[in-house]
Design an enzyme around this catalytic site. Structure first.
Site, PDB file in Angstrom:
ATOM      1  N   GLY A 128      -5.262  -0.475  14.440  1.00 29.22           N
ATOM      2  CA  GLY A 128      -6.499  -0.469  14.052  1.00 29.22           C
ATOM      3  C   GLY A 128      -7.663  -0.102  15.153  1.00 29.22           C
ATOM      4  N   HIS A 149      -8.333   8.758   5.079  1.00 33.12           N
ATOM      5  CA  HIS A 149      -7.548   9.429   4.802  1.00 33.12           C
ATOM      6  C   HIS A 149      -6.661  10.513   5.616  1.00 33.12           C
ATOM      7  CE1 HIS A 149      -3.159  10.068   2.676  1.00 33.12           C
ATOM      8  NE2 HIS A 149      -3.604  11.336   2.636  1.00 33.12           N
TER       9      HIS A 149
HETATM   10  C1  GAR Z   1      -5.213   7.083  10.542  1.00 29.34           C
HETATM   11  O1  GAR Z   1      -4.426   7.815  10.386  1.00 29.34           O
HETATM   12  C2  GAR Z   1      -5.360   6.107   8.678  1.00 29.34           C
HETATM   13  O2  GAR Z   1      -5.763   7.734   8.374  1.00 29.34           O
HETATM   14  C3  GAR Z   1      -4.065   6.042   7.567  1.00 29.34           C
HETATM   15  O3  GAR Z   1      -3.179   5.377   9.008  1.00 29.34           O
HETATM   16  C4  GAR Z   1      -3.711   5.618  10.149  1.00 29.34           C
HETATM   17  C5  GAR Z   1      -4.183   4.226  10.953  1.00 29.34           C
HETATM   18  O4  GAR Z   1      -4.446   4.415  12.194  1.00 29.34           O
HETATM   19  N1  GAR Z   1      -3.806   5.728   6.604  1.00 29.34           N
HETATM   20  C6  GAR Z   1      -3.688   6.328   5.690  1.00 29.34           C
HETATM   21  O5  GAR Z   1      -2.638   6.743   5.732  1.00 29.34           O
HETATM   22  C7  GAR Z   1      -3.756   5.537   4.682  1.00 29.34           C
HETATM   23  N2  GAR Z   1      -2.924   6.681   3.152  1.00 29.34           N
HETATM   24  P1  GAR Z   1      -5.094   3.094  12.879  1.00 29.34           P
HETATM   25  O6  GAR Z   1      -4.848   1.859  12.670  1.00 29.34           O
HETATM   26  O7  GAR Z   1      -4.850   3.830  14.756  1.00 29.34           O
HETATM   27  O8  GAR Z   1      -6.830   3.376  12.680  1.00 29.34           O
END
Ligand code: GAR
Length: 199
Positions: free
Chosen positions: A16, A113
């Site tokens: 998050g 993304h």
């Molecule tokens: C982030 O890098 C986001 O872009 C990716 O998951 C991570 C979540 O990090 N999302 C995807 O890959 C969606 N296809 P976070 O929980 O620390 O924000």
């Protein structure tokens, strides 16, 4: 809450950190929005902990809790409608949004993304897999994309992108860290733009 503030739901599956960046940016930049709901397919994760700590309602909603996909979609829609959600921000939410929800919130669901779409997107391309694919391709640039969500993975209209270099010797992990820092700047900027364009 003032009447013209958009009511936001943030959907998360993990740490998050993008949720936190958005939350702090809304306060610091006095954006006309309030995060009123954190929805996760996981009962416990960093994002849900953060929501609870900051008094944001945190709902665990997983398809596994329902007999059918339609029931799950309906429960998600009900949860959003009951809370009069105006816009949904996906922040590391690693499940597909049911078509019925996409249809009800057309151009009101946004995703981040960790690559420069339209490359390195699609089903199965999330998290570290994206960075591994970028490194394997020999690209010298990666970055992040904020886009609207439609019925197809990572195919909705692009709102904003920012790039970072892929450096010699990068691993998926070092690239992921650089892209994540870029995401934390990009997502709030894209939200600010969207809010400025909203009626
Ligand atoms: C982030 O890098 C986001 O872009 C990716 O998951 C991570 C979540 O990090 N999302 C995807 O890959 C969606 N296809 P976070 O929980 O620390 O924000």
């Amino acid at each position: 809450m003032s009447d013209n503030k958009k009511r936001l739901a943030v959907f998360c599956s993990g740490t998050g950190s993008n949720f936190k960046a958005l939350f702090h940016a809304i306060i610091e930049r006095e954006l006309p929005a309030e995060i009123v709901l954190c929805l996760s397919n996981r009962a416990q994760c960093g994002a849900m902990d953060f929501a609870r700590e900051y008094g944001i309602e945190a709902i665990h909603l997983s398809e596994k809790q329902f007999a059918t996909h339609d029931e799950f979609a309906l429960a998600m829609l009900d949860a959003l409608r009951e809370r009069q959600i105006d816009m949904i921000l996906l922040a590391g939410y690693l499940r597909k949004i049911p078509d019925a929800v996409v249809a009800a919130y057309a151009e009101k669901i946004v995703n981040i993304h960790p690559a420069l779409l339209p490359q390195f997107g699609g089903h199965g391309m999330y998290g570290m897999r994206v960075h591994e694919a970028v490194i394997a391709s020999g690209e010298t640039r990666s970055g992040a994309t904020v886009h609207f969500v439609n019925e197809e993975y990572d195919k909705g209209r692009i709102i904003m992108q920012n790039h970072v270099p892929v450096l010699p010797g990068d691993t998926a992990e070092t690239l992921a860290e650089r892209v994540l820092r870029c995401e934390h700047r990009l997502y709030p900027a894209a939200l600010e733009k969207l809010l400025a364009e909203q009626p």
